[in-house]
Structures are given as C-alpha cells and as structure tokens.
Scaffold this motif. Structure first.
Motif, PDB file in Angstrom:
ATOM      1  N   ALA A  18       2.091  -2.037  -3.057  1.00 27.12           N
ATOM      2  CA  ALA A  18       1.632  -0.769  -3.617  1.00 27.12           C
ATOM      3  C   ALA A  18       0.137  -0.575  -3.375  1.00 27.12           C
ATOM      4  O   ALA A  18      -0.317   0.540  -3.050  1.00 27.12           O
ATOM      5  N   ILE A  19      -0.646  -1.647  -3.519  1.00 25.74           N
ATOM      6  CA  ILE A  19      -2.085  -1.565  -3.247  1.00 25.74           C
ATOM      7  C   ILE A  19      -2.325  -1.214  -1.781  1.00 25.74           C
ATOM      8  O   ILE A  19      -3.234  -0.433  -1.451  1.00 25.74           O
ATOM      9  N   MET A  20      -1.501  -1.765  -0.894  1.00 26.94           N
ATOM     10  CA  MET A  20      -1.634  -1.429   0.521  1.00 26.94           C
ATOM     11  C   MET A  20      -1.398   0.065   0.758  1.00 26.94           C
ATOM     12  O   MET A  20      -2.098   0.699   1.549  1.00 26.94           O
ATOM     13  N   GLU A  21      -0.410   0.626   0.071  1.00 33.06           N
ATOM     14  CA  GLU A  21      -0.143   2.057   0.207  1.00 33.06           C
ATOM     15  C   GLU A  21      -1.316   2.880  -0.313  1.00 33.06           C
ATOM     16  O   GLU A  21      -1.657   3.922   0.260  1.00 33.06           O
ATOM     17  N   LEU A  22      -1.933   2.409  -1.385  1.00 33.44           N
ATOM     18  CA  LEU A  22      -3.101   3.103  -1.930  1.00 33.44           C
ATOM     19  C   LEU A  22      -4.253   3.076  -0.929  1.00 33.44           C
ATOM     20  O   LEU A  22      -4.934   4.087  -0.718  1.00 33.44           O
ATOM     21  N   ILE A  23      -4.464   1.919  -0.299  1.00 37.71           N
ATOM     22  CA  ILE A  23      -5.539   1.798   0.694  1.00 37.71           C
ATOM     23  C   ILE A  23      -5.253   2.695   1.896  1.00 37.71           C
ATOM     24  O   ILE A  23      -6.145   3.388   2.401  1.00 37.71           O
ATOM     25  N   LYS A  24      -3.987   2.706   2.343  1.00 41.61           N
ATOM     26  CA  LYS A  24      -3.622   3.549   3.481  1.00 41.61           C
ATOM     27  C   LYS A  24      -3.822   5.034   3.164  1.00 41.61           C
ATOM     28  O   LYS A  24      -4.129   5.828   4.057  1.00 41.61           O
ATOM     29  N   ALA A  25      -3.649   5.400   1.894  1.00 39.33           N
ATOM     30  CA  ALA A  25      -3.837   6.797   1.485  1.00 39.33           C
ATOM     31  C   ALA A  25      -5.305   7.202   1.486  1.00 39.33           C
ATOM     32  O   ALA A  25      -5.625   8.396   1.423  1.00 39.33           O
ATOM     33  N   GLY A  26      -6.211   6.210   1.536  1.00 36.59           N
ATOM     34  CA  GLY A  26      -7.644   6.491   1.622  1.00 36.59           C
ATOM     35  C   GLY A  26      -8.275   7.020   0.356  1.00 36.59           C
ATOM     36  O   GLY A  26      -9.380   7.578   0.399  1.00 36.59           O
ATOM     37  N   ASN A  57      -3.164 -11.812 -15.305  1.00 31.95           N
ATOM     38  CA  ASN A  57      -3.169 -10.375 -15.571  1.00 31.95           C
ATOM     39  C   ASN A  57      -4.554  -9.875 -15.152  1.00 31.95           C
ATOM     40  O   ASN A  57      -5.553 -10.235 -15.769  1.00 31.95           O
ATOM     41  N   CYS A  58      -4.619  -9.047 -14.107  1.00 29.32           N
ATOM     42  CA  CYS A  58      -5.913  -8.793 -13.459  1.00 29.32           C
ATOM     43  C   CYS A  58      -6.274  -7.319 -13.343  1.00 29.32           C
ATOM     44  O   CYS A  58      -5.425  -6.429 -13.422  1.00 29.32           O
ATOM     45  N   ARG A  59      -7.572  -7.102 -13.135  1.00 30.60           N
ATOM     46  CA  ARG A  59      -8.118  -5.845 -12.666  1.00 30.60           C
ATOM     47  C   ARG A  59      -8.524  -6.041 -11.211  1.00 30.60           C
ATOM     48  O   ARG A  59      -9.181  -7.034 -10.874  1.00 30.60           O
ATOM     49  N   VAL A  60      -8.129  -5.106 -10.360  1.00 30.55           N
ATOM     50  CA  VAL A  60      -8.510  -5.144  -8.944  1.00 30.55           C
ATOM     51  C   VAL A  60      -9.411  -3.944  -8.688  1.00 30.55           C
ATOM     52  O   VAL A  60      -9.011  -2.800  -8.906  1.00 30.55           O
ATOM     53  N   LEU A  61     -10.627  -4.200  -8.240  1.00 31.20           N
ATOM     54  CA  LEU A  61     -11.610  -3.134  -8.029  1.00 31.20           C
ATOM     55  C   LEU A  61     -11.813  -2.910  -6.537  1.00 31.20           C
ATOM     56  O   LEU A  61     -12.147  -3.843  -5.797  1.00 31.20           O
ATOM     57  N   LEU A  62     -11.585  -1.662  -6.124  1.00 34.82           N
ATOM     58  CA  LEU A  62     -11.678  -1.292  -4.719  1.00 34.82           C
ATOM     59  C   LEU A  62     -12.703  -0.184  -4.514  1.00 34.82           C
ATOM     60  O   LEU A  62     -12.848   0.694  -5.358  1.00 34.82           O
ATOM     61  N   LEU A  63     -13.359  -0.229  -3.363  1.00 38.17           N
ATOM     62  CA  LEU A  63     -14.282   0.827  -2.953  1.00 38.17           C
ATOM     63  C   LEU A  63     -14.253   0.917  -1.437  1.00 38.17           C
ATOM     64  O   LEU A  63     -14.388  -0.102  -0.741  1.00 38.17           O
ATOM     65  N   ASP A  64     -14.056   2.116  -0.925  1.00 42.48           N
ATOM     66  CA  ASP A  64     -14.007   2.342   0.519  1.00 42.48           C
ATOM     67  C   ASP A  64     -13.027   1.394   1.203  1.00 42.48           C
ATOM     68  O   ASP A  64     -13.329   0.787   2.243  1.00 42.48           O
ATOM     69  N   ASP A  65     -11.851   1.252   0.607  1.00 37.80           N
ATOM     70  CA  ASP A  65     -10.745   0.450   1.156  1.00 37.80           C
ATOM     71  C   ASP A  65     -11.061  -1.047   1.225  1.00 37.80           C
ATOM     72  O   ASP A  65     -10.403  -1.788   1.956  1.00 37.80           O
ATOM     73  N   GLN A  66     -12.046  -1.476   0.448  1.00 38.13           N
ATOM     74  CA  GLN A  66     -12.394  -2.890   0.362  1.00 38.13           C
ATOM     75  C   GLN A  66     -12.172  -3.388  -1.063  1.00 38.13           C
ATOM     76  O   GLN A  66     -12.446  -2.669  -2.032  1.00 38.13           O
ATOM     77  N   ILE A  67     -11.688  -4.628  -1.191  1.00 35.38           N
ATOM     78  CA  ILE A  67     -11.503  -5.229  -2.505  1.00 35.38           C
ATOM     79  C   ILE A  67     -12.809  -5.918  -2.891  1.00 35.38           C
ATOM     80  O   ILE A  67     -13.202  -6.919  -2.283  1.00 35.38           O
ATOM     81  N   LEU A  68     -13.488  -5.374  -3.903  1.00 35.85           N
ATOM     82  CA  LEU A  68     -14.787  -5.908  -4.305  1.00 35.85           C
ATOM     83  C   LEU A  68     -14.654  -7.097  -5.246  1.00 35.85           C
ATOM     84  O   LEU A  68     -15.465  -8.026  -5.195  1.00 35.85           O
ATOM     85  N   LEU A  69     -13.647  -7.051  -6.117  1.00 36.77           N
ATOM     86  CA  LEU A  69     -13.507  -8.083  -7.148  1.00 36.77           C
ATOM     87  C   LEU A  69     -12.104  -8.054  -7.724  1.00 36.77           C
ATOM     88  O   LEU A  69     -11.528  -6.982  -7.909  1.00 36.77           O
TER      89      LEU A  69
END
Length: 278
Positions: free
Chosen positions: A70-78, A99-111
């Motif tokens: 699902a995260i990959m689909e989100l990244i592909k959606a831009g 149980n995590c938080r995934v933080l993304l910016l400009d299609d990169q996983i920051l943390l």
C-alpha cells in the motif's frame, strides 16, 4: 526576521480492518485534501494502512507485506511530493513487529518511528501482537525490502524515536497511548526544542474520554509551548470498538481547530495555520 508560519493538517478516517485498497484510497484522499487546503504536513490515524482492529491478523506476515504494498502505491501516486506525510502501519524490524509511524517526503522514507508505550488494558491488547520500542533515544538502520528500495532508491532508512530536523522547524511523532502515559514522549521532546508534535491515534469512544483527551492535548503544549496535532480513526472498523474521530490541533495550550466527534464522512481533514514563533 520572517516569522515561521505553517499550515498543518490532521484527519479522522473511517478505516476498515484488512481493507488495504480502501484504506489507502482514503489516505490518499486525505493527503490530497490537505494539499488543497495549503498544508505541508499531514498526520493520519494509528495503523491506518491496515486498520487498527486486525487482531490476530497482525501475527501474519502478509499483513505487514500488504501494508508495504500500500505504501508503494502511495509513493507511485506521488502524493508525498512537497508534502510531509505521516502514516501509521505495522513494521517488522530485526525480526520484531512494531506499531509504527512512517514519515515520507518527496517519495523518500525519512523515518520509521516505533511506538514506545503500548495500550494493554481495557479493550486493548497491543502486547499480544507488538513489542514496545525499548531503545529510547536511539536510532537504528532499517533495511528496506528490495521492491521498496527499487522504488525509492533507498537501501535503508532510520528506525527509532527520532526527531526530524526540517529546514525551519523540529518535528516528532508520538502514538495514541503515549499521550496518556506519565512520562509521555512529548515531555522530553518539548524540552529538547521540538516545536511540532503529532499523535496518530486509534482511540475508541467512551463517556467523558474526549474530555480527558483534550485536557492532555492542551496540557502537552501548555507548559513548554509548541503545536500538537491529533489524528484518530472514526467509525467501526469491523471489531467491537467505535472510534469517535475528533481530530484536533492545539498550540501553546489552546485548542485552535477541532473536527466532529461522530462524523459520517469517510474522510475528515482539519487544518490550522500556526505561527511557530508565537
């Protein structure tokens, strides 16, 4: 000197357990709505990718794999272009499920930020599925799966209770139960100078629980100052609980934006334009 003014977004989503396709569409819709309203940061509910009430499905590796798909689909959606996106999902790190938080910016996983304090009373049995992060203040290297790595160009990303040092602010997330604990992470974060704290939650409805929640949120910024964004699930996700939404934003101990408690909308986005120098 130019003042630091930012528009930030939180949301309440009507997610369903194991509905990866529907959940991700609602996540994308909330991000697009936050962008439309001028926000540069969006935080969503706890475990919003797979749904909070997956119960023993959390013990199946497919649940984690489908969350990453699902995260990959989100990244592909831009949708993370020019938008810091904070998403809740389960992550397997060094053979342990968090149980995590995934933080993304400009299609990169920051943390990837694991939950420190798990809910394990009343209706909650998180320790049945997850481990709490015990290495407080430590950030490790998380190696990404091949398909994620190929999509993002990253081999690894930071994993731990870290703080994002942005160009004009410090930001850090906490998760649900951590707001209610005596030594809540936002205390040390605020003392360390973190100005924006978010909380992705899966908090069910209970009489007068909202009052307690709002008191804690106001108190989180009442002494040390700063901004606190609270996101929550809403509706029934297929289990026994009804989540009551009521996403909100507080700054310097004052509630400045609040969503509805029993909304029938699948997606409700709340924004606030805040002065970080106030």
């Amino acid at each position: 000197m130019k003042r630091r003014v930012a528009t930030l977004a939180t949301c309440s989503l009507n997610q369903w357990a194991m509905d990866f396709e529907g959940n991700m569409q609602r996540i994308i819709n909330s991000i697009n709505e936050a962008k439309r309203l001028g926000s540069t940061y969006r935080v969503g509910p706890e475990l919003e990718v797979c749904g909070y009430g997956c119960e023993d499905h959390f013990n199946e590796l497919d649940t984690v794999d489908h969350s990453w798909e699902a995260i990959m689909e989100l990244i592909k959606a831009g949708v993370s272009k020019d938008m810091l996106v904070d998403i809740g999902m389960p992550v397997l790190h060094r053979g342990v499920l968090y149980n995590c938080r995934v933080l993304l910016l400009d299609d990169q996983i920051l943390l990837i930020r694991p939950k420190l304090h798990l809910a394990n009373d009343g209706n909650y049995r998180e320790t049945r599925y997850f481990a709490g992060w015990k290495h407080v203040g430590k950030v490790e290297t998380h190696y990404l799966a091949g398909d994620i790595s190929a999509l993002t160009g990253q081999i690894s990303c930071p994993f731990g209770d870290g703080v994002l040092c942005l160009s004009d602010a410090l930001l850090a997330p906490e998760t649900c139960e951590e707001l209610f604990t005596p030594n809540a992470p936002h205390i040390s974060m605020s003392l360390a100078g973190v100005e924006v704290i978010s909380n992705g939650s899966g908090s069910h409805h209970q009489l007068r629980k909202l009052n307690q929640r709002l008191d804690l949120i106001r108190g989180a910024t009442g002494k040390a100052g700063g901004v606190y964004l609270y996101a929550n699930q809403q509706g029934c996700d297929g289990g026994r609980l009804y989540f009551d939404g009521c996403a909100c934003v507080a700054i310097n101990g004052q509630l400045v934006a609040q969503g509805s408690q029993f909304s029938l909308k699948d997606v409700e986005v709340i924004t606030a334009t805040v002065d970080l120098d106030e």
